[in-house]
Design an enzyme around this catalytic site. Structure first.
Site, PDB file in Angstrom:
ATOM      1  N   TRP A   1      50.592  37.494  35.764  1.00 58.16           N
ATOM      2  CA  TRP A   1      48.956  37.524  35.442  1.00 58.16           C
ATOM      3  C   TRP A   1      48.780  39.141  34.834  1.00 58.16           C
ATOM      4  CZ3 TRP A   1      46.509  34.095  33.899  1.00 58.16           C
ATOM      5  CH2 TRP A   1      46.045  32.778  34.776  1.00 58.16           C
TER       6      TRP A   1
ATOM      7  N   LYS B   1      37.842  33.041  42.369  1.00 62.02           N
ATOM      8  CA  LYS B   1      39.031  32.713  44.066  1.00 62.02           C
ATOM      9  C   LYS B   1      37.500  33.647  45.077  1.00 62.02           C
ATOM     10  CE  LYS B   1      41.710  32.515  40.702  1.00 62.02           C
ATOM     11  NZ  LYS B   1      42.296  33.128  39.636  1.00 62.02           N
TER      12      LYS B   1
ATOM     13  N   ASP C   1      43.166  43.959  37.745  1.00 55.50           N
ATOM     14  CA  ASP C   1      42.104  42.702  36.787  1.00 55.50           C
ATOM     15  C   ASP C   1      42.216  41.971  39.237  1.00 55.50           C
ATOM     16  OD1 ASP C   1      42.012  40.160  37.716  1.00 55.50           O
ATOM     17  OD2 ASP C   1      43.776  39.525  36.431  1.00 55.50           O
TER      18      ASP C   1
HETATM   19  C1  LIG Z   1      42.718  33.247  38.116  1.00 52.80           C
HETATM   20  C2  LIG Z   1      43.112  34.352  37.216  1.00 52.80           C
HETATM   21  C3  LIG Z   1      43.253  34.950  36.347  1.00 52.80           C
HETATM   22  C4  LIG Z   1      42.642  33.625  35.174  1.00 52.80           C
HETATM   23  O1  LIG Z   1      41.503  33.547  35.095  1.00 52.80           O
HETATM   24  P1  LIG Z   1      40.376  32.837  34.461  1.00 52.80           P
HETATM   25  O2  LIG Z   1      38.949  33.130  35.130  1.00 52.80           O
HETATM   26  O3  LIG Z   1      41.104  31.845  33.811  1.00 52.80           O
HETATM   27  O4  LIG Z   1      40.724  33.425  32.813  1.00 52.80           O
HETATM   28  C5  LIG Z   1      43.547  35.695  35.933  1.00 52.80           C
HETATM   29  N1  LIG Z   1      44.436  36.761  36.672  1.00 52.80           N
HETATM   30  C6  LIG Z   1      44.356  36.588  38.255  1.00 52.80           C
HETATM   31  C7  LIG Z   1      44.659  37.598  38.968  1.00 52.80           C
HETATM   32  C8  LIG Z   1      43.721  35.550  38.648  1.00 52.80           C
HETATM   33  O5  LIG Z   1      44.307  35.529  39.939  1.00 52.80           O
END
Ligand SMILES: *Cc1c(COP(=O)(O)O)cnc(C)c1O
Length: 397
Positions: free
Chosen positions: A117, A233, A209
């Site tokens: 990511w 999540k 993030d």
């Molecule tokens: C799931 C996830 C993403 C992607 O998120 P989207 O909502 O699909 O854009 C990005 N970064 C991390 C750390 C994630 O767990």
């Protein structure tokens, strides 16, 4: 079959109970939240309307919105000089929206790459300005990042550790430094922020993030310039993206930044430049109330640590299962592990499904197994998984 698995199975087999869903996201939600949402689906608090049918500017939704915002601020202990934005587009959209809003503060930005990511975040950012790779942990990088990658000193397998903050290459004029708090696929996390702060100048805004990390343990928000991530999540359904930004970082959006993604406009208009994802905000509000009823983020953190300890303990006690992440960087949210071969992995997934343990397949880039054990995964789910793993190893190991 052990007693715990048999009971998990019989629970899963009754009409009311549900399987344990280890999906990485969208992920399991607290059953109590889903039941409340179901009970209120067609008539919220005697209004005769579903939340889905309400004006986002009406008095009822305003009440839901304000309570949700207040609970999020309280749970995260967000200082007053930070704005909270309820947006859309997910973390992947934020990969562009962050540089569109912040890069104007300086010359380019620093990125620390620790997995799928954060690599994707940096690759996207190269479209908006100079990206410096401050550090990485040995994973293959896409061409737009390869040429600018800092050297790295491998002291563990690629992707299985955090680069030492003392070695990060920082660029003086960078607008911000970006990192991913928890790499959802690789299972690598910044567990100890106190090791990061001394290596960074106080005036370098840290952007994190938080998609798979939100509310899983207390963090000191005041150390960060900006936190972002999707809800699906640890917070609620997909469709809601949360951004927490220190207000002094507002006001630098690029002229071409869409107004719906302009943090300054969204902060000025209380996330209502356009229609926010109302139902997802409502559900997030129910989850926040549930977390508060469980004892808040500290209680979540203790429970999450205990769940992760059981699972890593079972993996480490066995020669059959393996997790290659160095212990200090192991994620408490996503636990990837492998079996000796593809055949056993397939059989493991099939048998797990039969006893009500769902969605354990690893990401296609990583293979193997991955158990995502966010806030809403009850301890009984992790217990049932550990019992199943031990039973499976006895029978097939
Ligand atoms: C799931 C996830 C993403 C992607 O998120 P989207 O909502 O699909 O854009 C990005 N970064 C991390 C750390 C994630 O767990």
């Amino acid at each position: 079959m052990s007693a715990a698995i048999a009971s998990a199975f019989s629970v899963a087999a009754t009409a009311k109970a549900r399987p344990f869903n280890f999906s990485p996201g969208p992920a399991t939600l607290p059953l109590a939240v889903l039941e409340q949402a179901a009970a209120e689906l067609t008539d919220w608090h005697g209004t005769g309307m579903s939340v889905m049918e309400m004006s986002h500017r009406g008095v009822h939704f305003e009440q839901i919105f304000e309570q949700t915002l207040a609970d999020f601020r309280e749970l995260m202990a967000i200082p007053d000089d930070y704005a909270v934005l309820f947006l859309q587009g997910g973390a992947v959209a934020e990969n562009a929206i962050v540089p569109l809003n912040l890069m104007g503060r300086g010359v380019g930005a620093d990125y620390v790459l620790t997995g799928h990511w954060s690599i994707r975040s940096a690759a996207e950012a190269t479209r908006y300005g100079p990206v410096h790779v401050s550090a990485h942990n040995g994973l293959p990088l896409p061409p737009e990042l390869t040429d600018i990658a800092a050297n790295h000193n491998a002291d563990a397998p690629a992707g299985a550790y955090l680069p030492d903050p003392a070695q990060w290459r920082l660029h003086e004029q960078s607008a911000y430094l970006h990192l991913c708090a928890n790499e959802t696929i690789g299972g690598v996390a910044f567990n100890d922020w106190s090791a990061v702060w001394p290596a960074l100048p106080a005036d370098l805004p840290v952007v994190a993030d938080m998609s798979s990390e939100w509310l899983s343990r207390p963090i000191d928000v005041s150390r960060f310039g900006l936190l972002y991530g999707g809800a699906q999540k640890n917070i609620g359904p997909a469709g809601l993206t949360l951004v927490v930004i220190r207000r002094d970082l507002l006001g630098h959006a690029h002229a071409h930044c869409p107004s719906a993604f302009d943090y300054t406009q969204q902060a000025d208009q209380h996330s209502m430049v356009n229609t926010p994802p109302t139902y997802a905000i409502y559900l997030a509000g129910l989850v926040f109330a549930w977390i508060k009823a469980q004892g808040g983020v500290n209680a979540m953190a203790a429970r999450n640590q205990e769940k992760a300890d059981w699972l890593y303990g079972a993996i480490d006690a066995s020669a059959y299962y393996r997790n290659r992440v160095v212990p200090a960087a192991r994620s408490r949210m996503n636990v990837p592990f492998t079996l000796p071969d593809a055949e056993s992995t397939t059989r493991f997934l099939q048998e797990a499904q039969q006893v009500g343990l769902y969605n354990l397949k690893g990401h296609k880039a990583a293979g193997g197994i991955r158990a995502s054990i966010y806030n809403a995964m009850p301890p009984e789910g992790v217990r049932a998984l550990v019992d199943f793993m031990q039973d499976f190893e006895r029978r097939h190991g």
